[in-house]
Design a protein around this motif. Structure first.
Motif, PDB file in Angstrom:
ATOM      1  N   LEU A  15       3.803   0.253 -10.586  1.00  0.00           N
ATOM      2  CA  LEU A  15       4.307   0.394  -9.220  1.00  0.00           C
ATOM      3  C   LEU A  15       3.832   1.695  -8.580  1.00  0.00           C
ATOM      4  N   VAL A  16       3.948   2.788  -9.318  1.00  0.00           N
ATOM      5  CA  VAL A  16       3.547   4.090  -8.795  1.00  0.00           C
ATOM      6  C   VAL A  16       2.025   4.194  -8.689  1.00  0.00           C
ATOM      7  N   GLY A  17       1.315   3.586  -9.639  1.00  0.00           N
ATOM      8  CA  GLY A  17      -0.129   3.696  -9.668  1.00  0.00           C
ATOM      9  C   GLY A  17      -0.829   3.071  -8.478  1.00  0.00           C
ATOM     10  N   VAL A  18      -0.174   2.103  -7.828  1.00  0.00           N
ATOM     11  CA  VAL A  18      -0.792   1.411  -6.691  1.00  0.00           C
ATOM     12  C   VAL A  18      -0.399   2.037  -5.355  1.00  0.00           C
ATOM     13  N   ILE A  19       0.518   2.989  -5.366  1.00  0.00           N
ATOM     14  CA  ILE A  19       0.981   3.597  -4.113  1.00  0.00           C
ATOM     15  C   ILE A  19      -0.121   4.367  -3.387  1.00  0.00           C
ATOM     16  N   PRO A  20      -0.898   5.221  -4.077  1.00  0.00           N
ATOM     17  CA  PRO A  20      -1.958   5.957  -3.354  1.00  0.00           C
ATOM     18  C   PRO A  20      -2.983   4.980  -2.767  1.00  0.00           C
ATOM     19  N   PRO A  21      -3.543   5.284  -1.596  1.00  0.00           N
ATOM     20  CA  PRO A  21      -4.543   4.385  -0.987  1.00  0.00           C
ATOM     21  C   PRO A  21      -5.706   4.126  -1.936  1.00  0.00           C
ATOM     22  N   GLY A  22      -6.007   2.868  -2.135  1.00  0.00           N
ATOM     23  CA  GLY A  22      -7.096   2.474  -3.020  1.00  0.00           C
ATOM     24  C   GLY A  22      -7.734   1.191  -2.520  1.00  0.00           C
ATOM     25  N   LEU A  23      -8.702   0.706  -3.264  1.00  0.00           N
ATOM     26  CA  LEU A  23      -9.448  -0.480  -2.840  1.00  0.00           C
ATOM     27  C   LEU A  23      -8.544  -1.687  -2.650  1.00  0.00           C
ATOM     28  N   VAL A  24      -7.667  -1.948  -3.620  1.00  0.00           N
ATOM     29  CA  VAL A  24      -6.853  -3.162  -3.585  1.00  0.00           C
ATOM     30  C   VAL A  24      -5.783  -3.097  -2.501  1.00  0.00           C
ATOM     31  N   ASN A  25      -4.975  -2.024  -2.478  1.00  0.00           N
ATOM     32  CA  ASN A  25      -3.875  -1.985  -1.504  1.00  0.00           C
ATOM     33  C   ASN A  25      -4.376  -1.874  -0.069  1.00  0.00           C
ATOM     34  N   MET A  26      -5.488  -1.167   0.147  1.00  0.00           N
ATOM     35  CA  MET A  26      -6.034  -1.080   1.496  1.00  0.00           C
ATOM     36  C   MET A  26      -6.659  -2.407   1.940  1.00  0.00           C
ATOM     37  N   SER A  27      -7.216  -3.154   0.980  1.00  0.00           N
ATOM     38  CA  SER A  27      -7.750  -4.480   1.300  1.00  0.00           C
ATOM     39  C   SER A  27      -6.620  -5.441   1.669  1.00  0.00           C
ATOM     40  N   VAL A  28      -5.509  -5.337   0.953  1.00  0.00           N
ATOM     41  CA  VAL A  28      -4.342  -6.169   1.280  1.00  0.00           C
ATOM     42  C   VAL A  28      -3.810  -5.810   2.660  1.00  0.00           C
ATOM     43  N   ALA A  29      -3.715  -4.511   2.949  1.00  0.00           N
ATOM     44  CA  ALA A  29      -3.245  -4.066   4.263  1.00  0.00           C
ATOM     45  C   ALA A  29      -4.171  -4.565   5.370  1.00  0.00           C
ATOM     46  N   LYS A  30      -5.462  -4.482   5.149  1.00  0.00           N
ATOM     47  CA  LYS A  30      -6.455  -4.925   6.127  1.00  0.00           C
ATOM     48  C   LYS A  30      -6.328  -6.428   6.380  1.00  0.00           C
ATOM     49  N   THR A  31      -6.184  -7.196   5.305  1.00  0.00           N
ATOM     50  CA  THR A  31      -6.027  -8.646   5.432  1.00  0.00           C
ATOM     51  C   THR A  31      -4.743  -8.997   6.163  1.00  0.00           C
ATOM     52  N   THR A 160       2.567  -4.050  -9.936  1.00  0.00           N
ATOM     53  CA  THR A 160       1.510  -4.036  -8.922  1.00  0.00           C
ATOM     54  C   THR A 160       1.883  -4.925  -7.741  1.00  0.00           C
ATOM     55  N   LEU A 161       2.382  -6.113  -8.031  1.00  0.00           N
ATOM     56  CA  LEU A 161       2.765  -7.051  -6.980  1.00  0.00           C
ATOM     57  C   LEU A 161       3.870  -6.474  -6.099  1.00  0.00           C
ATOM     58  N   THR A 162       4.805  -5.777  -6.702  1.00  0.00           N
ATOM     59  CA  THR A 162       5.906  -5.176  -5.938  1.00  0.00           C
ATOM     60  C   THR A 162       5.384  -4.183  -4.902  1.00  0.00           C
ATOM     61  N   THR A 163       4.502  -3.279  -5.346  1.00  0.00           N
ATOM     62  CA  THR A 163       3.956  -2.284  -4.415  1.00  0.00           C
ATOM     63  C   THR A 163       3.111  -2.935  -3.334  1.00  0.00           C
ATOM     64  N   LEU A 164       2.287  -3.905  -3.699  1.00  0.00           N
ATOM     65  CA  LEU A 164       1.450  -4.594  -2.712  1.00  0.00           C
ATOM     66  C   LEU A 164       2.304  -5.340  -1.690  1.00  0.00           C
ATOM     67  N   TYR A 165       3.421  -5.898  -2.143  1.00  0.00           N
ATOM     68  CA  TYR A 165       4.323  -6.587  -1.219  1.00  0.00           C
ATOM     69  C   TYR A 165       4.934  -5.596  -0.229  1.00  0.00           C
ATOM     70  N   PHE A 166       5.283  -4.407  -0.716  1.00  0.00           N
ATOM     71  CA  PHE A 166       5.807  -3.371   0.184  1.00  0.00           C
ATOM     72  C   PHE A 166       4.752  -2.952   1.208  1.00  0.00           C
ATOM     73  N   TYR A 167       3.494  -2.941   0.786  1.00  0.00           N
ATOM     74  CA  TYR A 167       2.407  -2.649   1.722  1.00  0.00           C
ATOM     75  C   TYR A 167       2.372  -3.693   2.835  1.00  0.00           C
ATOM     76  N   VAL A 168       2.520  -4.966   2.463  1.00  0.00           N
ATOM     77  CA  VAL A 168       2.516  -6.052   3.451  1.00  0.00           C
ATOM     78  C   VAL A 168       3.680  -5.890   4.420  1.00  0.00           C
TER      79      VAL A 168
END
Length: 204
Positions: A15-31, A160-168
């Motif tokens: 969960l914490v590892g995906v919080i900083p801006p990175g390829l995956v979370n920024m791609s999810v945000a962009k989508t 990972t899914l939890t953090t990505l969902y929070f990004y969405v």
């Protein structure tokens, strides 16, 4: 008790590892911004499914990686090559971007597999989960078996899914204030790739 320890520590680490801006979370945000909440969530599911296999691979090779610095460098060198290609891609996309009206929205299936692809080329979770698995083994005396290996990988994917969902959720909440990000998203991703290339180069 051991299962609970694995779940808590691995889930929180992912969960914490995906919080900083990175390829995956920024791609999810962009989508999410360009194609809506549903596509963002499906992309998050696709990315998290790959994290399951990355974490499983990491826990299987944790001792081997740390006892062989050469292998660790091979992983990092492969990461640099992939990041350079991604940097070029986003830079070219930013200079040749069509208007949103002319872009056909992707189906949910394509968003899911886009998440799978983006997560698959992002090899950085592997050394990260190698470290987590090693710490659990050395500091908490956890003995990994086939069952605990799978439990470790599942915990990593769920974190990972939890953090990505929070990004969405976050992106949808501030939807009206993200025009700048939408307009320059490819430039932003290109700069992010460049930063990751520099960081990886210094790690080598």
């Amino acid at each position: 008790m051991e299962d609970l320890q694995i779940y808590i520590y691995t889930y929180l680490a992912a969960l914490v590892g995906v919080i900083p801006p990175g390829l995956v979370n920024m791609s999810v945000a962009k989508t999410c911004l360009e194609r809506g909440r549903r596509n963002g969530i499906l992309m998050a599911f696709g990315a998290s499914s790959i994290v399951f296999f990355q974490a499983l691979l990491a826990v299987l090779i944790s001792k081997f990686i740390f006892s062989n610095p050469y292998v660790k460098n091979i992983f990092l060198q492969a990461g640099i090559a992939i990041l350079i290609l991604m940097f070029i891609y986003f830079l070219l996309s930013a200079n040749y971007k069509k208007t949103q009206r002319n872009i056909k929205k992707r189906t949910g299936t394509k968003s899911f597999f886009t998440g799978v692809l983006v997560s698959a080329i992002n090899i950085f979770p592997i050394p990260y989960f190698v470290l987590i698995a090693t710490l659990l083994s050395n500091n908490f005396k956890i003995r990994f078996s086939l069952y605990t290996d799978l439990f470790f990988a599942l915990s990593a994917a769920l974190g990972t899914l939890t953090t990505l969902y929070f990004y969405v959720i976050f992106m949808m909440r501030i939807g009206g204030k993200t025009e700048l990000f939408k307009r320059y998203s490819n430039y932003f991703m290109a700069v992010l790739m460049l930063i990751l290339i520099v960081v990886t180069w210094f790690r080598l």
